[in-house]
Design a protein around this motif. Structure first.
Motif, PDB file in Angstrom:
ATOM      1  N   GLY A  82      -7.800   7.926   6.101  1.00 49.56           N
ATOM      2  CA  GLY A  82      -6.715   6.969   6.343  1.00 49.56           C
ATOM      3  C   GLY A  82      -7.097   5.535   6.012  1.00 49.56           C
ATOM      4  O   GLY A  82      -6.339   4.601   6.292  1.00 49.56           O
ATOM      5  N   LYS A 119      -1.567   8.348  13.482  1.00 54.03           N
ATOM      6  CA  LYS A 119      -2.265   8.037  12.230  1.00 54.03           C
ATOM      7  C   LYS A 119      -1.426   7.247  11.232  1.00 54.03           C
ATOM      8  O   LYS A 119      -1.856   7.027  10.101  1.00 54.03           O
ATOM      9  CB  LYS A 119      -2.786   9.312  11.594  1.00 54.03           C
ATOM     10  CG  LYS A 119      -1.691  10.218  11.076  1.00 54.03           C
ATOM     11  CD  LYS A 119      -2.300  11.304  10.209  1.00 54.03           C
ATOM     12  CE  LYS A 119      -1.191  12.153   9.633  1.00 54.03           C
ATOM     13  NZ  LYS A 119      -1.574  12.908   8.482  1.00 54.03           N
ATOM     14  N   LYS A 143       0.850  -1.191   0.000  1.00 47.18           N
ATOM     15  CA  LYS A 143       0.000   0.000   0.000  1.00 47.18           C
ATOM     16  C   LYS A 143       0.885   1.239   0.000  1.00 47.18           C
ATOM     17  O   LYS A 143       1.825   1.332   0.799  1.00 47.18           O
ATOM     18  CB  LYS A 143      -0.932  -0.011   1.213  1.00 47.18           C
ATOM     19  CG  LYS A 143      -1.811   1.236   1.320  1.00 47.18           C
ATOM     20  CD  LYS A 143      -1.305   2.208   2.335  1.00 47.18           C
ATOM     21  CE  LYS A 143      -2.018   3.538   2.337  1.00 47.18           C
ATOM     22  NZ  LYS A 143      -1.541   4.445   3.396  1.00 47.18           N
ATOM     23  N   ASP A 161      -5.238   1.996   4.300  1.00 48.85           N
ATOM     24  CA  ASP A 161      -4.520   0.955   5.050  1.00 48.85           C
ATOM     25  C   ASP A 161      -5.437  -0.254   5.253  1.00 48.85           C
ATOM     26  O   ASP A 161      -5.009  -1.410   5.139  1.00 48.85           O
ATOM     27  CB  ASP A 161      -4.109   1.467   6.441  1.00 48.85           C
ATOM     28  CG  ASP A 161      -3.180   2.667   6.398  1.00 48.85           C
ATOM     29  OD1 ASP A 161      -2.516   2.866   5.371  1.00 48.85           O
ATOM     30  OD2 ASP A 161      -3.119   3.402   7.419  1.00 48.85           O
TER      31      ASP A 161
HETATM   32 MG    MG Z   1      -2.485   7.081   6.154  1.00 50.32          MG
END
Ligand code: MG
Ligand code: ADP
Ligand code: ASP
Length: 423
Positions: A152, A210, A7, A155
């Motif tokens: 976010g 984060k 990723k 992920d």
């Molecule tokens: Mg991130």
């Protein structure tokens, strides 16, 4: 031959040069004989820019349309990345979350993955191609609308795909060398962790670190899937997120594995609440009915003379207006005096499995904060975490002081931030 899911975050693909650099890394993994699935985020700060744009149109965009807008960010990067790989002479095919079989709930902006059916990804891999998947998005099982997984969330796309494809490893490439003992942007003396357990990482992520999305860690723990967090700008070994620290690692295992900070919360204080059975239940039921997540709660001992108490709680700033409106409606029924809203707070959390067996952690933490002139407004603890609320402007000073007090500072500075704007 293995199957790798990689990723790449927004700062790793911020511009054309970044996309080309990442394409080379992906091709290298393929040349090593692996099947490669890549999950990609939107370029740079695209998601923030799209949100800003929507807010120029309307202060409260509809969830469905906002998701449709935001998912465009990842479609741009996935197509460009596939082109960059094709240019290097390797076949790459890009897929939206929906095409990749990421099936979610219908909650726009915070959908949860229910199932992953990656038939088209498997086909692409079997045909010898590299599969590129747009992160952070899926399709609702009920409404068939496009959804996003929350900020976010790429992920989580990566870990969910890795679990569904039974991948050997999920590599999360970002703009720092791994998971550090604190955010390197805030504590430059932070130390890179070789390993961090799922439990520690869950607490760190939930407390604002984060570097990994909270739900991706939950997913990895459920499937016992190792995550390797590392930089896309170097070839350095990063941090392994695993079930347990390796044998023999315990000697050097610190009491505290990390310090997290969070400036995204606000505090609501309900002043003069009648101290009667059922009142707190009524207040928090109303908040829960609106699907608002609360974090810390503190209720003072009521003053004997008045029988009144104050209740304070923290919640995401983004939900502050909604919560205040709900409480105002409840004021007549419950009979409290007033509501105070404060969005200038910050949260600092100490996380470490070692603190279970070390008394005095709290005293050291509070001592360090006091020496740094940081006033504590709220406290909450779990078995492996202590969190405090303080003024937002005190967070960075407090984080540095606690980091030093627990002897976490690296001997030589190793916390390099390679990219990103920290937005
Ligand atoms: Mg991130
Ligand atoms: P990406 O765009 O690659 O997903 P993010 O910005 O979401 O990257 O996450 C990486 C950032 O997380 C780092 O640049 C760093 O500022 C921040 N961060 C917060 N806490 C930590 C920590 N304990 N270790 C490493 N990075 C952290
Ligand atoms: N682009 C999305 C965000 O900025 C998802 C992600 O990067 O993980 O939140």
């Amino acid at each position: 031959m293995g199957l790798i899911v990689q990723k790449y975050g927004g700062s790793s693909v911020a511009d054309a040069a970044g996309l080309k650099r990442v394409a080379n890394r992906i091709v290298a993994a393929k040349r090593d004989g692996n099947q490669v699935v890549v999950v990609v985020s939107a370029m740079g700060d695209t998601t923030d820019e799209l949100i800003d744009l929507a807010e120029q149109i309307t202060p409260i965009p509809q969830g469905r349309e906002l998701d449709m807008l935001l998912t465009a960010g990842e479609r741009i990067s996935m197509a460009l990345l596939a082109m960059a790989i094709n240019n290097l002479g390797h076949e790459a095919l890009s897929f939206t979350g929906s095409q990749a079989g990421v099936i979610t709930t219908s909650a726009h902006g915070r959908a949860r993955i229910i199932d992953v059916t990656p038939g088209r990804i498997k086909e692409a891999l079997d045909g010898g191609a590299i599969a590129i998947v747009a992160g952070f998005q899926g399709i609702s099982q009920d409404t068939k609308d496009v959804t996003t997984l929350g900020r976010g969330g790429s992920d989580t796309t990566a870990v969910a795909l890795a679990a569904a494809l039974d991948a050997d490893v999920c590599e999360i490439y970002t703009d720092v060398d791994g998971v550090f003992s604190a955010d390197p942007r805030v504590v430059p003396s932070a130390r890179k962790l070789k390993t961090v357990t799922y439990d520690e990482m869950l607490e760190l992520a939930a407390s604002g670190a984060k570097v990994l999305h909270l739900r991706c860690v939950e997913y990895a723990r459920r499937y016992n899937l190792p995550i390797h967090v590392r930089s896309s700008f170097t070839t350095n070994e990063g941090t392994w997120v695993v079930k347990d620290h390796p044998e023999g690692g315990s000697m050097e295992q610190a009491i505290i594995s990390g310090i997290a900070h969070d400036k995204s919360e606000a505090k609501i204080t309900i002043v003069g609440v009648p101290d009667r059975t059922g009142v707190a239940a009524r207040i928090f039921q109303a908040i829960a009915d609106a699907d608002i997540n609360i974090d810390m709660i503190v209720q003072n001992v009521s003053a004997a003379a008045t029988g009144l108490t104050d209740i304070s709680f923290t919640l995401p700033k983004a939900e502050g207006a909604a919560a205040t409106a709900i409480l105002q409606k409840l004021q007549g029924e419950v009979g409290f005096a007033s509501i105070q809203y404060d969005d200038q707070i910050g949260k600092l959390s100490l996380v470490g499995a070692g603190m279970r067996s070390h008394p005095g952690v709290t005293a050291t933490f509070f001592g360090a904060l006091s020496d740094a002139g940081v006033n504590i407004e709220m406290i909450s603890t779990s078995e492996i975490r202590i969190s405090i609320i303080c003024r937002e402007t005190d967070v960075e000073r407090g984080a540095k002081a606690a980091h030093t007090a627990f002897e976490l500072d690296a001997d030589q500075s190793e916390a390099v931030v390679y990219g990103g704007t920290g937005r």
